[in-house]
Design an enzyme around this catalytic site. Structure first.
Site, PDB file in Angstrom:
ATOM      1  N   PRO A   1       3.797 -37.543  -2.897  1.00  0.00           N
ATOM      2  CA  PRO A   1       3.265 -38.560  -3.816  1.00  0.00           C
ATOM      3  C   PRO A   1       4.388 -39.347  -4.490  1.00  0.00           C
ATOM      4  O   PRO A   1       5.555 -38.941  -4.457  1.00  0.00           O
ATOM      5  CB  PRO A   1       2.492 -37.726  -4.852  1.00  0.00           C
ATOM      6  CG  PRO A   1       2.361 -36.363  -4.263  1.00  0.00           C
ATOM      7  CD  PRO A   1       3.505 -36.174  -3.335  1.00  0.00           C
ATOM      8  N   PRO A   2       4.048 -40.460  -5.113  1.00  0.00           N
ATOM      9  CA  PRO A   2       5.076 -41.243  -5.836  1.00  0.00           C
ATOM     10  C   PRO A   2       5.680 -40.438  -6.983  1.00  0.00           C
ATOM     11  O   PRO A   2       4.994 -39.641  -7.628  1.00  0.00           O
ATOM     12  CB  PRO A   2       4.280 -42.446  -6.378  1.00  0.00           C
ATOM     13  CG  PRO A   2       3.053 -42.522  -5.534  1.00  0.00           C
ATOM     14  CD  PRO A   2       2.736 -41.128  -5.130  1.00  0.00           C
ATOM     15  N   GLY A   3       6.975 -40.677  -7.212  1.00  0.00           N
ATOM     16  CA  GLY A   3       7.630 -40.091  -8.379  1.00  0.00           C
ATOM     17  C   GLY A   3       8.156 -38.688  -8.215  1.00  0.00           C
ATOM     18  O   GLY A   3       8.595 -38.081  -9.187  1.00  0.00           O
ATOM     19  N   VAL A   4       8.129 -38.136  -6.969  1.00  0.00           N
ATOM     20  CA  VAL A   4       8.615 -36.760  -6.805  1.00  0.00           C
ATOM     21  C   VAL A   4      10.106 -36.712  -6.480  1.00  0.00           C
ATOM     22  O   VAL A   4      10.664 -35.633  -6.307  1.00  0.00           O
ATOM     23  CB  VAL A   4       7.814 -35.998  -5.722  1.00  0.00           C
ATOM     24  CG1 VAL A   4       6.387 -35.813  -6.152  1.00  0.00           C
ATOM     25  CG2 VAL A   4       7.885 -36.699  -4.373  1.00  0.00           C
ATOM     26  N   GLY A   5      10.762 -37.878  -6.370  1.00  0.00           N
ATOM     27  CA  GLY A   5      12.218 -37.893  -6.183  1.00  0.00           C
ATOM     28  C   GLY A   5      12.662 -38.029  -4.752  1.00  0.00           C
ATOM     29  O   GLY A   5      13.759 -37.598  -4.410  1.00  0.00           O
ATOM     30  N   LYS A   6      11.864 -38.653  -3.896  1.00  0.00           N
ATOM     31  CA  LYS A   6      12.242 -38.781  -2.485  1.00  0.00           C
ATOM     32  C   LYS A   6      13.461 -39.687  -2.318  1.00  0.00           C
ATOM     33  O   LYS A   6      14.418 -39.339  -1.636  1.00  0.00           O
ATOM     34  CB  LYS A   6      11.062 -39.330  -1.676  1.00  0.00           C
ATOM     35  CG  LYS A   6       9.808 -38.464  -1.737  1.00  0.00           C
ATOM     36  CD  LYS A   6       8.700 -38.993  -0.849  1.00  0.00           C
ATOM     37  CE  LYS A   6       8.162 -40.330  -1.276  1.00  0.00           C
ATOM     38  NZ  LYS A   6       7.478 -40.300  -2.590  1.00  0.00           N
ATOM     39  N   THR A   7      13.406 -40.852  -2.957  1.00  0.00           N
ATOM     40  CA  THR A   7      14.509 -41.815  -2.823  1.00  0.00           C
ATOM     41  C   THR A   7      15.787 -41.288  -3.464  1.00  0.00           C
ATOM     42  O   THR A   7      16.872 -41.362  -2.880  1.00  0.00           O
ATOM     43  CB  THR A   7      14.110 -43.159  -3.461  1.00  0.00           C
ATOM     44  OG1 THR A   7      12.917 -43.626  -2.843  1.00  0.00           O
ATOM     45  CG2 THR A   7      15.209 -44.182  -3.299  1.00  0.00           C
TER      46      THR A   7
ATOM     47  N   SER B   1     -12.125 -28.019   1.392  1.00  0.00           N
ATOM     48  CA  SER B   1     -11.820 -26.723   0.776  1.00  0.00           C
ATOM     49  C   SER B   1     -12.817 -26.286  -0.286  1.00  0.00           C
ATOM     50  O   SER B   1     -12.712 -25.198  -0.828  1.00  0.00           O
ATOM     51  CB  SER B   1     -10.411 -26.756   0.170  1.00  0.00           C
ATOM     52  OG  SER B   1     -10.323 -27.746  -0.818  1.00  0.00           O
TER      53      SER B   1
ATOM     54  N   LYS C   1      -3.038 -25.328  -6.274  1.00  0.00           N
ATOM     55  CA  LYS C   1      -4.333 -24.793  -6.709  1.00  0.00           C
ATOM     56  C   LYS C   1      -4.150 -23.529  -7.535  1.00  0.00           C
ATOM     57  O   LYS C   1      -4.826 -23.322  -8.554  1.00  0.00           O
ATOM     58  CB  LYS C   1      -5.206 -24.503  -5.488  1.00  0.00           C
ATOM     59  CG  LYS C   1      -5.651 -25.751  -4.749  1.00  0.00           C
ATOM     60  CD  LYS C   1      -6.424 -25.395  -3.485  1.00  0.00           C
ATOM     61  CE  LYS C   1      -6.878 -26.647  -2.745  1.00  0.00           C
ATOM     62  NZ  LYS C   1      -7.602 -26.339  -1.501  1.00  0.00           N
TER      63      LYS C   1
END
Length: 777
Positions: free
Chosen positions: A355-361, A677, A720
């Site tokens: 997701p956005p904002g997890v620090g990929k870049t 699920s 979860k």
């Protein structure tokens, strides 16, 4: 005079000037030795030897710097000027050559031998004189620098030798040509040389006249500078010169010599330079060739940085920049270890999905820093033109290479860390499919010969470490996905967010808001509350924004009330940030009939999902509400069909579907929900409602159900589980096939939970349901 008749005479070296016999001219003399020579000449018979310097820039010439052949002249007048120089009027008398230099400290002194003219055929000389006179008359008309009086004077000269010398003194000649004429004793030969020179000069003057007319016609009322530039271009075009690009071409060739290029590229650049030299500058092709040469010379072809293969250094850098993300860090360290052993590893192609904002870049940037490589990033979001990747053909106006080659130019090395940001956001239309163009870039077996339409030469990308980022794997075409090693970054747990806030975000925001470390303290319980009720995201961007807001409030308090330290507790957080924005699910306070707690996985992490079932007299109508997606509706239908097929074993009336209308509702109806699920949760809530058996309040469950009651594995167990722990749930029912995912759950969370792996719904019911009206368990 005979050749054996040597004379001793003062010498006056001339700079940029030659005096012919019969020529009368004013000279300005300023050098001390030259003035001494003049004075010596005036003391004797006023005769002085005039000879040109080979290089006019030499201030104090030696004997080897002076031409051997010159003219003996008579000094008719001498005048001393206010600035110390002497102005003299001299008249050339006859040719002579230097036989010997006589050393003299104060003036030049030489021993000369007079040179007599050589006459071979008087009739030929006369014919040549007439031809030269005709050419001279024509030359005077074109030149406009020779007066009619001068022409008349020249016409009256009958002696061919003197005629030749006077003509030579009036036409514009190079110093080398003038000296050649002076040294030619044969009169006929001298006349022929002048005839050839004046013919060439006439052509040049005629061309100048034509050029002037052409430029004048092409201009209207423009500035003087523009006129001069246009005239210069026209002159160079007529003379066949290199369009004023000699210096530019020289600079390009020097750059080519300095640049380390493969042999084939060297040949291509040299060929293009030769083309550029021949093509007129006004041609459109000229700029195309120049741009192409620039790209070939600025691209890195063999420049390579040395990797820092120290695993401990890389690990320290990655840990300092990012908390968690163990899988990605482990993969980078593995790459370094293998490269250290083999020293010939191709660059890996990693795809970070999350997701956005997890620090990929920022993680890709940290990888580059860890291994001491250059970092370059291109964004693929919204790219829909194949030419954006592969480049344009050079036949198009404004053609340029694709983004890959542009990125390599910025990187300046052939082994950077190359980030392909938002690779899942590419799309296609009538201009082609850019994702197909990426197939060659991201194929380790092909990218050593990557072809760009603009370059038309293969380029080696095999040493590049490609890192792609994406939010959603579903939108990446399968062939492209197959070429990458996918590493999922599902999002940060609450515990990880707490550590990231303490170790990274808060420090950064303190600095950006002008606060010192001791001026603001946010307690852990305040941070946890901030994470839970003020943000709902998988990454930490929203968390950073909220921390920035806290820092701004603290800065205002410190400045306005002169407090030196602000401590933020969980109670004070609402005063600072306002009312909570989000709520997180809590487990039921008591056992419920027809209500089961499911575990959900969202883009913002994990959450609990309460599923409610109500029965009413009717004809078996099944109603589903709560903004459910197609997959979730299908799970409800599967659970309903399973219960009908097992009604007897479950102690449910076989014809219940004919007597009751069943309504399944998932609260928070405005929020879209989907996924398989929730299957066992729906089935449990349905059975509870139909049998009257309560569902245990401390139990949360997740798993997909089949028509035969089998429980299939799901994703996001870690998230979860964290949401269940946060909600106070103590027992989690999960698919047996998900036991392998328990290792990902932090020990601090796992210790307070009981996990029950199941493979069939019967086992789920055994643990989840109480006996009818039994509340003691």
């Amino acid at each position: 005079m005979t050749e054996s008749n040597f004379l001793h005479i003062p010498l006056l070296p001339l700079r940029g000037l030659i005096v012919f016999p019969g020529m009368v001219i004013h000279l300005d003399v300023g050098r001390e030795k030259s003035i001494e020579s003049l004075e010596k000449a005036m003391m004797n018979d006023q005769h002085i030897f005039l000879s040109a310097q080979k290089e006019s820039a030499i201030e104090d010439p030696e004997k080897e710097d002076i031409q051997v052949v010159g003219s003996v002249a008579k000094v008719n007048q001498m005048l001393k000027l206010p600035n110390g120089t002497m102005r003299v009027l001299v008249e050339g008398l006859y040719r002579a050559e230097i036989k010997k230099f006589i050393n003299a400290e104060k003036q030049f002194f030489v021993e000369i031998n007079p040179l007599e003219d050589s006459h071979q055929k008087p009739t030929e000389e006369d014919a040549l004189r007439r031809a030269l006179l005709e050419q001279f008359e024509h030359y005077s008309k074109v030149s406009k620098k020779i007066t009619k009086d001068t022409v008349a004077t020249v016409m009256d000269i009958e002696d061919p030798s003197r005629f030749a010398d006077i003509v030579a003194s009036h036409i514009a000649l190079k110093m080398s040509d003038k000296q050649d004429v002076l040294e030619t004793r044969d009169v006929a030969k001298r006349l022929r040389k002048l005839l050839e020179i004046i013919s060439n000069e006439q052509e040049v003057l005629e061309l100048e006249r034509k050029i002037g007319q052409r430029v004048k016609k092409s201009m209207e009322e423009t500035q003087k500078e523009y006129y001069l530039r246009e005239q210069m271009k026209a002159i160079q075009k007529e003379l066949g010169e290199k369009d004023g690009r000699t210096g530019e071409l020289q600079a390009l060739r020097e750059k080519l010599e300095e640049k380390a290029l493969p042999e084939r590229i060297q040949e291509v650049v040299e060929k293009e330079l030769n083309r550029y030299e021949r093509v007129p500058q006004s041609s459109a092709e000229s700029s195309v060739i120049r741009n192409y040469i620039d790209w070939l010379l600025t691209l890195p072809w063999q420049e390579e940085t040395e990797d820092n293969l120290n695993i401990h250094h890389a690990e320290n850098v990655l840990n300092a920049d990012h908390y968690g993300l163990e899988k990605v860090k482990e993969r980078v360290l593995e790459y370094l270890a293998v490269q250290q052993l083999t020293n010939s590893l191709k660059g890996p192609i990693l795809c970070l999905v999350g997701p956005p904002g997890v620090g990929k870049t920022s993680l890709a940037r940290s990888v580059a820093r860890a291994i001491d490589r250059h970092f370059v990033r291109i964004s693929l979001g919204g790219v829909r033109d194949e030419a954006e990747i592969r480049g344009h053909r050079r036949t198009y106006v404004g053609a340029m290479p694709g983004r890959i080659i542009q990125g390599m130019k910025k990187a300046e090395t052939i082994n950077p860390v190359f980030l392909l940001d938002e690779i899942d956001k590419m799309s296609n239309d009538f201009r082609g499919d850019p994702s197909s163009a990426m197939l060659e870039v991201l194929d380790p077996e092909q990218n050593n010969t990557y072809s760009d339409h603009y370059l038309e030469e293969t380029y080696d990308l095999s040493k590049v470490m490609f890192v792609a980022t994406a939010n959603n794997l579903a939108t990446i075409p399968r062939p492209l996905l197959d070429r990458m090693e996918v590493i999922s970054i599902a999002g940060y747990t609450e515990l990880e967010k707490l550590n990231i806030a303490k170790q990274h975000l808060l420090t950064k925001q303190l600095k950006e808001n002008g606060l010192k470390k001791g001026q603001l303290q946010i307690r852990d319980e305040a941070l946890i509350k901030l994470i839970r009720v003020y943000t709902r995201e998988a990454g930490v961007r929203g968390l950073e924004r909220q921390l920035a807001a806290v820092c701004r409030k603290a800065a205002k308090i410190i400045v306005s009330s002169e407090k030196q330290r602000v401590v933020v507790t969980a109670k004070q957080l609402e005063t600072i940030l306002g009312k909570p924005i989000f709520r997180y699910g809590l487990m039921e306070s008591e056992n419920q009939i027809g209500a089961a707690t499911g575990l959900a996985y969202t883009a913002a992490g994990g959450d609990i999902l309460s599923i409610e079932v109500s029965l009413a007299k009717g004809k078996g109508k099944l109603t589903l509400t709560g903004k459910l997606g197609d997959v979730m509706k299908e799970s409800a239908q599967a659970a309903f069909s399973y219960i009908r097929s097992r009604a007897a074993e479950l102690k449910i009336e076989p014809d219940f579907h004919e007597k009751f209308d069943i309504h399944i509702h998932v609260p928070e109806g405005a929020t879209p929900k989907d996924g398989p699920s929730a299957g066992i949760t729906m089935a449990t809530a349905l059975i509870s409602a139909l049998t009257g058996r309560p569902v245990r309040k401390e139990v949360g469950m997740t798993g997909e159900i089949t028509l035969r009651g089998r429980v299939l594995p799901i994703g996001g167990l870690k998230e979860k589980t964290l949401s269940a722990h946060r909600a106070g749930i103590t027992t989690i029912i999960m698919p047996a096939d998900n036991k392998k995912d328990l290792d990902d759950i932090p020990d601090s969370v796992r210790e307070g939970l009981t996990f029950i792996p199941v493979d069939h719904l019967d086992t789920v019911l055994e643990y989840a349901l109480l006996e009818e009206n039994d509340e003691s368990k």
